[in-house]
Structures are given as C-alpha cells and as structure tokens.
Design an enzyme around this catalytic site. Structure first.
Site, PDB file in Angstrom:
ATOM      1  N   SER A  90      30.887  41.831  28.635  1.00 45.83           N
ATOM      2  CA  SER A  90      31.120  40.615  28.942  1.00 45.83           C
ATOM      3  C   SER A  90      30.405  40.865  30.670  1.00 45.83           C
ATOM      4  O   SER A  90      30.806  39.406  30.779  1.00 45.83           O
ATOM      5  CB  SER A  90      32.846  40.130  29.024  1.00 45.83           C
ATOM      6  N   ASP A 149      42.157  37.231  37.116  1.00 48.97           N
ATOM      7  CA  ASP A 149      40.801  38.693  37.070  1.00 48.97           C
ATOM      8  C   ASP A 149      40.241  38.989  37.902  1.00 48.97           C
ATOM      9  O   ASP A 149      39.613  37.869  38.443  1.00 48.97           O
ATOM     10  CB  ASP A 149      40.407  37.597  36.194  1.00 48.97           C
ATOM     11  N   HIS A 175      35.902  39.796  36.471  1.00 52.50           N
ATOM     12  CA  HIS A 175      34.742  38.958  36.428  1.00 52.50           C
ATOM     13  C   HIS A 175      34.035  38.313  37.726  1.00 52.50           C
ATOM     14  O   HIS A 175      35.593  37.985  38.276  1.00 52.50           O
ATOM     15  CB  HIS A 175      35.079  38.123  35.426  1.00 52.50           C
TER      16      HIS A 175
END
Ligand SMILES: *[C@@H]1O[C@H](CO)[C@@H](O)[C@H](O)[C@H]1NC(C)=O
Ligand SMILES: *[C@@H]1O[C@H](CO)[C@@H](O)[C@H](O)[C@H]1NC(C)=O
Ligand SMILES: *[C@@H]1O[C@H](CO)[C@@H](O)[C@H](O)[C@H]1NC(C)=O
Ligand SMILES: *[C@@H]1O[C@H](CO)[C@@H](O)[C@H](O)[C@H]1NC(C)=O
Ligand SMILES: *[C@@H]1O[C@H](CO)[C@@H](O)[C@H](O)[C@H]1NC(C)=O
Length: 435
Positions: free
Chosen positions: A167, A411, A414
């Site tokens: 990702s 998070d 990311h």
C-alpha cells in the site's frame, strides 16, 4: 562559511545597470526606495539573500548532456536508458533536510487529483493543518531537478511504467499520477483496475503508469488485492512468476516490500503450493526470508529485464511513527497531533530495521542488472507530521472507546497526499533522468 558574496553581487548588478537608465537623482531615488523597503521588510530581504547565498554554495543536481560531454569523461559507461544528463558526482540526494516552502509546495492540490484514495485524503477527512504539504526535500550538496510533468510524459511515450509492492507503493504510484495529472487534458486519461493490477493511461502519449499489488513481491497468502488483512502471513519465498508474468514488458519498474515482513515473529515459508496440504512450512528469521525473496526478485529481473532498454528501482523501508517516546515526545503518544518534522538529523526510529537495510544492499550489489535504490528511509524518518493519522476513511466504524481517544486509531504508517511521497517521486525523477 564563505563571505556572503551574493549580497555584493546583487548590489554590483544594481550599480552596473541602473545609472544608465537616467540621471543621478533618479538613481539615488531608486536606491533610497530600495533601502527603505529593505528596512521595512528586513526579514524578507534576509531571506532572499539567504536563498541566493545557498544557491551559490550548492551545485545544481544535474549536468546537461552537453556539459557532461564537455566534461570529457573518458570512462563514461554505456548510455543509461532514460538519462538526459548525469547527477552531480558526490552528491547524495538522500542526505539533506526539509525546507519549508510555502509557495513551491505542494505541486498539486488534494481536491484537484481525483485518483487519491480516501485513505489518503487528509484534508477531506478534517485534518486541521496543512503545513505537512509544504516541505521540500533539499539535499545537502546539490539541488534536485524540478519535476517537469511534460518532460516525464514525453519520456514515457509508448512506454509502460509499473510500481510493484504494498500500500505504500500504491501511495507513491498515486502521487506520481497526481504529479502528472495537470499536464494531461481531461479526456485523454483513464484509470482501470483488474484484480491486482491498476492501470493509468495517458492516451495521447500511449503511456501507462501501473500499480501491481504484491506486498511480499513473491507469492503469499496476502495476494488478494482487496481482501488481504491477514495476520498469519505465509510466503512462498521462491515463487514469483504468478505475479511477475504481469510485469513483463515494463520499461520502468519500481519495487518496494517491507511492511508486511514486519510481523514481530519468524516468517512462515511454504515449500509447496497454496493449493496443496500446506504441511511443508518452515519458520525463518525475517531477514533470511526477506533475503530469499529479494534474491528471487533479482533473478527474475536478470532474466526478464534488458538493462539497455529498461530501468529498475527499489524504494527502501517506509518508517512509521507509532511511539512518540522515540523522538522525545509524550510517553503515550504517536503521530497523532504531530505537525512538524523531527529536527535531529541522526534520528532513526525502531520501525526501520537496519538488518533489512543491510539485506537490500547485500542482494542488489550482486545483481547483474543495475537496480537503483531510492533510499527514502532516513528522510521519511523525520516526517512524523506527514502520516494520515485519524484523517482518513476508516475500514470499520469506530467504537465509542476509540472515538473518545483519537490517538488509539491513528494511522502512523501511511502518508497524506499531497505530501511526503511526492518527494519520493521527485527523487525517483532525479535518478531516472540524471543517474
Ligand atoms: C518541461 O519540459 C518540456 C518538454 O521537454 C519543455 O518544453 C518545457 O520547457 C519544460 N518546462 C520547464 C519549466 O522547464
Ligand atoms: C503503444 O505502446 C505499446 C507499448 O506500451 C506498443 O506496444 C504499441 O505499439 C504502442 N501503440 C502505438 C499506437 O504507438
Ligand atoms: C547492451 O548493449 C551493449 C552495447 O551495445 C551490448 O554489448 C550488450 O550485449 C547489450 N546487453 C544486453 C543485455 O542486450
Ligand atoms: C494537540 O496539540 C495541541 C497543540 O500542540 C495541544 O494543545 C493538545 O492538547 C494536543 N492534543 C492531544 C490529544 O495531545
Ligand atoms: C540508506 O541510507 C541510510 C542512511 O541514511 C544508510 O544507512 C543505508 O545504508 C542506505 N541504504 C541503502 C540500501 O543504500
């Protein structure tokens, strides 16, 4: 430190051009006006001088091909595909600092680029600050070439560029599309997804920029592009063709693989196939398993990629910022609420495993086909402010306990777009065209 030469050179250019324009009184008027403005905006002037001071010290990152030829380097190797010049010798583009650049960054707006997935659109999800978008990477001893989307598209004409990995690499892929987006007319682009493969097409250029989901590069039980939240990870460290058949014919490949290896446990390696009884599983130290996978990747690259026509890149580990104690913050904090980069140039968090870094150099140094490393680890370590934190689309509804304590669901892996990953692509751009 050298003497501030630019100050004197700008005054000498003043005195050499202005007097010719009119009588002495007008000249004096202009000079006194400039002094007055300089007095009023002292800080700004200091800033301008500082900037020009820097530019006299730091060399341009790149030489043009002509300059390069003129330098008469006899030992110049075969032409590198895609190169239009050469990087400054002795400049480590990955060693530098973040400079706040209010006007120059970001290079596109979040709402202007429709390809950013809702997991990365931080402003749309209520992030109150946007300073994280305005930092520019400045190598210590040279300038990076400025990203020219038209040039990039022209060089990609009739070509296929592909990002392969997890990702984080998907984020870098999207960043690249966003950087190019403005230079492509509205009806001349498209984006389609087929299972693990996402293809962006710039029609007028017959060029594609693609992303292929393969978080371990080799085959694994996490290969489904959509349903892959698997805690018990198993890899077939020597099997790559299931994925790699889709990479064939790429002109530029950009790999990454790191996050999924970081289970905190030994890796499970499957000797048989996933269709069999799955009995033949051995456990291995993470770095040994990682080494097997990278070696397999290199073997594939050596067999399938032509170094005279194609280029291969590998992006190093993307750090995370899950424990603020690591950078001297509060004992129970993480990246949530962080709005400034870390200033300590030697900062290195625990999330970036030095043993893995060692495996990367060890394996690629032996590759018969050159693999350029985009070494983003150190420069991203500084960016505790650049994560999506709580400002993203959540997979599952949040519980009342989570809502009461936002940092519990931040998070810190990311990165918001626009943001840090645009700089990764600027570095890729520099290495692609000015190796
Ligand atoms: C960008 O590249 C294009 C194509 O090579 C060139 O025509 C243009 O002048 C460049 N733009 C800038 C700002 O350098
Ligand atoms: C478009 O590019 C592909 C390679 O990606 C090439 O095979 C094809 O011939 C090109 N088509 C045209 C019309 O140039
Ligand atoms: C690359 O080009 C050189 C020089 O033209 C040639 O000797 C070499 O065999 C080529 N390599 C491959 C893998 O085609
Ligand atoms: C977030 O930062 C602000 C300003 O630095 C501070 O006032 C606030 O208490 C912080 N919130 C949390 C939950 O740490
Ligand atoms: C990446 O950079 C770090 C320092 O910033 C260095 O320690 C490491 O060896 C580099 N890794 C590779 C693969 O070049």
């Amino acid at each position: 430190m050298k003497s501030p030469a630019p100050a004197s050179s700008s005054s000498s250019s003043l005195s050499s051009s202005s007097p010719r324009k009119g009588p002495l009184s007008a000249y004096l008027l202009i000079v006194s006006f400039i002094l007055f403005v300089a007095f009023l905006y002292g800080e700004d002037f200091a800033c301008i001088f500082r900037r020009s001071f820097v530019s006299s010290e730091i060399h341009q990152y790149s030489l043009s091909r002509e300059e390069d030829m003129a330098a008469g380097d006899e030992k110049r190797e075969i032409e590198v595909p895609f190169a239009i010049g050469r990087g400054k010798r002795g400049c480590d583009a990955f060693d530098g600092e973040w400079i706040y650049d209010q006007e120059g960054r970001p290079q596109y707006e979040e709402e202007e680029c429709p390809y950013i997935q809702p997991q990365l659109t931080c402003q749309a999800h209520g992030r109150p600050d946007s300073t994280y978008q305005h930092w520019r990477w400045q190598p210590r001893s040279c300038y990076l070439p400025s990203f020219n989307a038209t040039l990039m598209l022209e060089k990609l004409r009739g070509k296929r560029m592909m990002y392969v990995g997890d990702s984080l690499n998907r984020g870098q892929f999207v960043s690249m599309i966003c950087l190019l987006h403005r230079a492509i007319p509205k009806n001349a682009k498209s984006m389609e997804t087929f299972d693990s493969l996402t293809i962006f097409t710039a029609k007028d250029y017959n060029a594609t920029i693609e992303f292929y989901w393969a978080p371990f590069l080799v085959e694994s039980n996490s290969d489904n592009a959509v349903i892959h939240r698997i805690s018990d990870r198993i890899v077939r460290a020597r099997s790559i063709n299931k994925h790699a058949q889709h990479w064939k014919g790429s002109d530029i490949l950009v790999f990454n693989s790191y996050l999924w290896w970081m289970t905190g446990q030994k890796m499970k390696i499957l000797r048989g196939s996933f269709d069999g009884d799955m009995k033949n599983i051995v456990e291995m130290e993470t770095e040994d398993a990682y080494r097997l996978a990278l070696k397999r990747m290199v073997k594939w690259v050596e067999k399938n990629m032509d170094p005279n026509r194609t280029r291969i890149f590998f992006t190093t580990m993307s750090p995370s910022h899950g424990r603020s104690m690591e950078w001297g913050g509060k004992p129970d904090g993480n990246c949530y609420n962080e709005t400034t980069p870390i200033k300590d140039p030697n900062y290195w968090g625990i999330s970036s495993d030095k043993r893995i870094m060692h495996v990367i150099s060890e394996v690629f140094d032996k590759s018969k086909v050159p693999i350029s490393v985009i070494n983003i680890t150190q420069l991203s370590e500084y960016r505790k402010d650049a994560h999506t934190s709580i400002y993203k689309k959540q997979w599952n509804p949040l519980t009342p306990e989570q809502l009461a304590n936002p940092k519990s669901y931040a998070d810190c892996v990311h990165w918001c777009l626009p943001g840090l990953q645009d700089s990764w692509n600027e570095l890729l751009y520099a290495k692609l065209f000015f190796p």
